[in-house]
Design an enzyme around this catalytic site. Structure first.
Site, PDB file in Angstrom:
ATOM      1  N   LYS A 162       0.952  -1.170   0.056  1.00  0.00           N
ATOM      2  CA  LYS A 162       0.085  -0.003  -0.004  1.00  0.00           C
ATOM      3  C   LYS A 162       0.791   1.207   0.195  1.00  0.00           C
ATOM      4  O   LYS A 162       1.734   1.337   0.607  1.00  0.00           O
ATOM      5  CB  LYS A 162      -0.733   0.104   1.293  1.00  0.00           C
ATOM      6  CG  LYS A 162      -1.869   1.025   1.418  1.00  0.00           C
ATOM      7  CD  LYS A 162      -2.872   0.862   2.555  1.00  0.00           C
ATOM      8  CE  LYS A 162      -3.936   2.041   2.610  1.00  0.00           C
ATOM      9  NZ  LYS A 162      -4.605   1.842   3.937  1.00  0.00           N
ATOM     10  N   SER A 201      -9.609   1.888   3.368  1.00  0.00           N
ATOM     11  CA  SER A 201      -8.421   2.598   2.202  1.00  0.00           C
ATOM     12  C   SER A 201      -7.781   1.469   1.433  1.00  0.00           C
ATOM     13  O   SER A 201      -6.996   2.341   0.570  1.00  0.00           O
ATOM     14  CB  SER A 201      -7.939   3.654   3.203  1.00  0.00           C
ATOM     15  OG  SER A 201      -7.298   3.045   3.921  1.00  0.00           O
ATOM     16  N   SER A 256      -9.729  -0.330   7.306  1.00  0.00           N
ATOM     17  CA  SER A 256      -9.042  -0.282   6.078  1.00  0.00           C
ATOM     18  C   SER A 256      -8.566  -1.451   5.233  1.00  0.00           C
ATOM     19  O   SER A 256      -8.133  -1.475   4.348  1.00  0.00           O
ATOM     20  CB  SER A 256      -8.195   1.000   6.158  1.00  0.00           C
ATOM     21  OG  SER A 256      -8.818   2.134   6.133  1.00  0.00           O
TER      22      SER A 256
END
Lengths: 97, 463
Positions: free
Chosen positions: B75, B150, B174
């Site tokens: 990420k 997210s 997330s």
């Protein structure tokens, strides 16, 4: 109040951003107020859940990152971060912050 | 050409060890996959050459991890030395970290290769993957729907066959939310189990690096590599390494079931021998406001560092230091980030601190007491990850409060620090994945991933 929050946040929103964000912020603050329904007298605030405190290391000098790497993402001069002049003196026309 | 996207990460690692495939071949395969979901912000152009070095070390017997040679997506809020790390924000568009996050360092030491940096909500603030400066991430099961956030890019990449597995971060769901929306397994470890050094901060008392994988075995293997005490993170904890016991059973395990949990999932756990009991959680409705007060407060503090001086977007339109700060921040941040920073400033400001921030910390204590009590009585707590499946693109942004409320079950694990895993339970009538989550005891990742493993093995409706 909203303009005060912008100042605290060091932001300067456009009018269209204010029109969008202000009502959302008000709605969320109203939602936050639901916590007042709970009686928390006698309850301590809890920051860390697993009981760690004062995690220390021995006071010895260890290698860190080299200065060239740390400054690689910035505007620099002679290895120093540069900013607009912020201190008035008799030789400069700097503006106060 | 072998379709390497069909295999799990451990299967790929096994193929490399047996000489059935090589790390450079596998890395090249995934590098060349077309990113139709907008799941990557950048790919690592050096991956194949790095894989060649790793391949030689594997052949010499120097790298023994079962995942050595396997590419992993990361990420884009996790620092990778020399590789652009943007947090999906204009603020960090050109930022190149001067160091690796500890989690990344540990991946590299085990012989994994960084495939690329995945798309996300800006600064991890969002639940749908739609607030990225680089555009929304699409759900592989329906490209008109959100991937979740997210860590949406990581989830879409794994579910869409663009990466074998990925790292994400979980501050308020997330990892688990996009895992559920994309039909994969998402683990939020115990707070402190994975070092936060190099994870770009959002809310420091909630942020946790987590894993997005195709199954529980990959989850356990990846967690074992990245977890453990780190001197660079004073909140990190010692963790024992473990292997999933493939003969493990859920027989007689006690599971407390929260409201709105998918009854089919409860039935599967019962059929596996677990004793499932409904639990009434009186404080549930206060979890989301408490979470957002604390998260926004900590975000406003953490994001104060973005001033255009040492890194990040620097406004060209500033004639004073004050203007440099204000203009750099105004130009660099998106509207969701700005909103949360201002809310955070509000709850910390004079006259409001006690009523909001301190109050929220007390509510956090009440929630911790309640969840701890449940985990003394039960081995796991079972709950929805969220109510419903992936929303249509744009739908959530029209109603922020509804979007925030979708995190009601997710934030429990972040507020209290306990680990939680999202597992896929099947699909809804529209063919969209749905999931449930198990919350476990502190540092109980072995038991949690074993429960997920048993469930996945038996769940007839799994993907």
């Amino acid at each position: 109040m909203f303009l005060h929050l912008e100042q605290l946040a060091r932001l300067n929103l456009s009018e269209s951003e204010r029109r969008k964000i202000l009502p959302e912020t008000e709605e969320l603050i109203e939602y936050f107020n639901t916590l007042s329904e709970l009686d928390t007298d006698g309850t301590e605030p809890l920051s860390h859940t697993f009981g760690l405190s004062n995690v220390m290391r021995s006071d010895e000098v260890l290698p860190s990152l080299p200065a060239e790497k740390i400054t690689q993402n910035a505007e620099t001069e002679n290895g120093m971060f540069t900013v607009p002049i912020s201190v008035k003196n008799s030789e400069t026309e700097a503006e106060d912050d | 050409m072998t379709d390497y996207s069909k295999f799990s990460a451990l299967e790929l690692g096994g193929m490399i060890k047996k000489g059935e495939a090589t790390s450079p071949e596998i890395c090249e395969y995934f590098l060349n996959r077309k990113d139709v979901f907008n799941s990557f912000i950048s790919k690592n152009g050096g991956a194949v050459s790095q894989a060649e070095i790793i391949q030689k070390r594997i052949e010499k017997g120097e790298l023994t991890s079962p995942l050595a040679g396997v590419p992993v997506a990361v990420k884009d809020n996790i620092c990778t030395d020399g590789i652009n790390t943007t947090c999906a924000s204009k603020m960090l568009e050109s930022f190149v970290p001067p160091y690796d996050a500890t989690a990344v360092k540990r991946l590299k030491e085990a012989g994994l290769i960084i495939l690329g940096k995945t798309n996300m909500d800006e600064f991890a603030m969002g639940s749908t993957g739609e607030t990225s400066y680089y555009g929304e991430t699409l759900n592989p099961f329906d490209i008109n729907r959100a991937s979740g956030g997210s860590s949406g890019g990581s989830a879409a990449a794994v579910a869409g066959g663009l990466a074998p597995f990925a790292l994400g971060s979980d501050t308020g769901g997330s990892v688990r939310m996009p895992a559920a929306y994309c039909g994969i397994t998402g683990l939020k470890p115990t707070y402190g189990a994975v070092s936060r050094y190099g994870l770009i901060a959002y809310a420091s008392s909630f942020d946790t690096i987590g894993t997005l994988c195709k199954n529980a075995e990959d989850t356990a293997a990846l967690f074992n590599i990245i977890s453990g005490k780190d001197e660079k993170d004073s909140t990190s904890l010692k963790c024992s390494k473990f292997e999933i016991d493939k003969n493990c059973s859920l027989k007689d395990k006690k599971i407390g079931v929260l409201p709105e949990t998918d009854i089919n999932a409860v039935c599967v756990f019962s059929e596996l021998g677990a004793v499932c009991e409904k639990v009434d959680f009186k404080l549930l409705k206060y979890a989301v406001p408490a979470y957002y007060i604390i998260a926004c407060a900590q975000a406003s503090s953490n994001l104060a560092r973005y001033d255009g001086v040492r890194y990040g977007h620097r406004s060209k339109n500033a004639s004073s230091l004050g203007e440099l700060f204000v203009n750099s921040r105004t130009e660099g941040f998106g509207s969701e980030v700005k909103k949360r920073i201002m809310l955070g400033n509000f709850v910390l400001s004079e006259g409001y601190y006690d009523e909001y921030y301190l109050k929220a910390l007390k509510v956090k204590n009440l929630l911790f007491e309640e969840i701890s009590g449940l985990l003394e009585k039960y081995d796991f707590i079972l709950s929805p990850v969220t109510v419903g499946t992936a929303p249509k693109l744009g739908e959530s942004l029209e109603n922020p409060l509804k979007m925030y409320n979708s995190d009601i079950y997710n934030v429990l694990a972040n507020l209290t620090g306990f680990p939680a895993v999202a597992v896929n339970t099947g699909k809804d009538e529209n063919g969209l994945p749905k999931g449930v989550q198990l919350i476990g005891k502190a540092l109980g990742e072995k038991e949690l991933t074993e429960a997920a493993y048993v469930f996945e093995r038996e769940n007839k409706n799994g993907i």
